[in-house]
Design an enzyme around this catalytic site. Structure first.
Site, PDB file in Angstrom:
ATOM      1  N   LYS A  85       2.636   9.667  -0.046  1.00 15.48           N
ATOM      2  CA  LYS A  85       3.643   9.552   0.756  1.00 15.48           C
ATOM      3  C   LYS A  85       4.631  10.660   1.254  1.00 15.48           C
ATOM      4  CE  LYS A  85       3.021   4.958   1.709  1.00 15.48           C
ATOM      5  NZ  LYS A  85       2.859   4.660   3.211  1.00 15.48           N
ATOM      6  N   SER A 123      -3.502   1.196  -7.339  1.00 13.79           N
ATOM      7  CA  SER A 123      -3.982   1.098  -6.004  1.00 13.79           C
ATOM      8  C   SER A 123      -5.103   2.029  -6.048  1.00 13.79           C
ATOM      9  CB  SER A 123      -2.888   1.467  -5.032  1.00 13.79           C
ATOM     10  OG  SER A 123      -2.494   2.853  -5.200  1.00 13.79           O
TER      11      SER A 123
HETATM   12  N1  PMP Z   1      -0.934   2.898  -3.107  1.00 12.25           N
HETATM   13  C1  PMP Z   1       0.460   3.182  -3.410  1.00 12.25           C
HETATM   14  C2  PMP Z   1       0.807   3.454  -4.913  1.00 12.25           C
HETATM   15  C3  PMP Z   1       1.437   3.364  -2.335  1.00 12.25           C
HETATM   16  O1  PMP Z   1       2.925   3.271  -2.750  1.00 12.25           O
HETATM   17  C4  PMP Z   1       1.005   2.900  -1.155  1.00 12.25           C
HETATM   18  C5  PMP Z   1       2.185   2.631  -0.112  1.00 12.25           C
HETATM   19  N2  PMP Z   1       2.884   1.655   0.045  1.00 12.25           N
HETATM   20  C6  PMP Z   1      -0.378   2.818  -0.594  1.00 12.25           C
HETATM   21  C7  PMP Z   1      -1.184   2.713  -1.786  1.00 12.25           C
HETATM   22  C8  PMP Z   1      -0.885   2.461   0.511  1.00 12.25           C
HETATM   23  O2  PMP Z   1      -0.637   3.342   1.590  1.00 12.25           O
HETATM   24  P1  PMP Z   1      -0.404   3.043   3.103  1.00 12.25           P
HETATM   25  O3  PMP Z   1       1.053   2.611   3.309  1.00 12.25           O
HETATM   26  O4  PMP Z   1      -0.499   4.230   3.791  1.00 12.25           O
HETATM   27  O5  PMP Z   1      -1.317   1.799   3.409  1.00 12.25           O
END
Ligand code: PMP
Length: 326
Positions: free
Chosen positions: A46, A274
């Site tokens: 991010k 994630s």
């Molecule tokens: N993994 C983590 C740990 C995140 O904080 C995020 C963002 N919410 C994502 C994956 C997914 O990214 P995106 O918002 O670009 O789909």
């Protein structure tokens, strides 16, 4: 910028140019590569949108010099925005649902931001409404709104994707990524499809999340522990374009938890849930391609490891499954 050795002027010069590392568990014929986003200064993917959105909004005049941003965020976006805001002279206020990790909220405050909590049961929708309400009360405030701002996927189209394609000489067969806002996957998928129209695109969500309903699947909603991806209300995830996605796969928390542990012990990756879900989905695409069940334009699969497990140690990520708080 992990690849640069000369002195840099600002921490913002270290956003992006993260390493791309082969996942050892992938088949030799169809390797999986993971983009290690914890190498960014705020330690997540991010940081890219934090810097990109603020710089673009300052340039267009949408955000006044010395103005304020108010953003609903699960945490990593707050940290990414706070790193950039601090260096660009912008005040930052974040609205975070209570259940999200305390480490992230502590880091946002350390970077000089204010944090406002909303009740867990109101979900991201509650945080979004509250952020808008706070912004309306201030004269110089803008809500970047990562869930609907086209600058979010654009940051990945302009930075993450070209870095990957450069590293692999444009030979990318499939792109696999979990979707929170879906900015990462949408930006990369758009770039990938322009490079080769048959680039295979897989969106990843936890079991219990409802992105799959956008492809007409009748999945059941449930709570999940995997953090940062998935949605309970796809109407809030305006950036997700089902047409840019070949499949939406669901990964269960139990498998994700085991993969987080495997990635640490076998591959030396201290990555969070994630990343583990993304890895399992990417390995599955690679194995299907290696078995001849899936036709990819090139024999490679790329995924993203969005952040580090250190950010979630207080939630027991490396304990047994039951004591992982998620
Ligand atoms: N993994 C983590 C740990 C995140 O904080 C995020 C963002 N919410 C994502 C994956 C997914 O990214 P995106 O918002 O670009 O789909």
């Amino acid at each position: 910028m992990t690849t640069h050795r000369e002195p840099l002027e600002s921490v913002l010069d270290t956003v992006g140019e993260t390493p791309l590392v082969r996942v050892h568990a992938s088949p030799d014929e169809v390797p999986v590569y993971a983009k290690l986003e914890s190498f960014n200064p705020g330690a997540s993917v991010k940081d890219r949108i934090g810097m990109y959105m603020l710089e673009q909004m300052l340039e267009s005049g949408e955000l006044p010099e010395g103005g304020t941003i108010v953003e609903p965020t699960a945490g990593n976006t707050g940290i990414g925005l706070a790193v950039a805001a601090g260096q660009l002279g912008i005040r930052a206020v974040f609205v975070v649902p209570e259940r999200f990790s305390v480490e992230k909220q502590t880091l946002m405050r350390a970077l000089g931001a204010d944090v406002v909590n909303t009740p867990t049961e109101d979900g991201m929708g509650g945080a979004i409404d509250k952020a808008q309400q706070l912004a309306d009360e201030l004269d110089d405030a803008v809500v970047p709104q990562q869930f609907s701002n086209p600058l979010n996927p654009e940051a990945h189209y302009e930075t993450t994707a070209p870095e990957v394609y450069d590293a692999l000489d444009d030979e990318v067969g499939a792109l696999v990524a979990g979707c929170g806002t879906a900015g990462t996957l949408m930006g990369m998928a758009r770039y990938g499809r322009e490079n080769h129209e048959d680039t295979f695109v897989t969106a990843v969500e936890p079991v219990g999340s409802l992105y799959s309903t956008l492809h007409g699947r009748d999945v059941e909603e449930a709570a999940y522990k995997t953090e940062g991806i998935g949605t309970h209300n796809p109407a809030t995830n305006e950036l997700f374009d089902p047409e840019l996605v070949d499949e939406i796969v669901q990964i269960g928390d139990r498998e994700t938890h085991a993969e987080m542990q495997r990635l640490a012990t076998e591959e030396g990756h201290l990555v969070a849930s994630s990343s583990a879900a993304n890895c399992l989905a990417a390995l599955d695409v690679a194995e299907r391609a290696a078995a001849g069940e899936l036709d990819l334009p090139y024999d490679s699969v790329v995924t993203v490891f969005p952040d580090s497990s250190e950010r979630y140690l207080s939630k027991g990520v490396y304990g047994d499954f039951e004591s992982w708080e998620g």
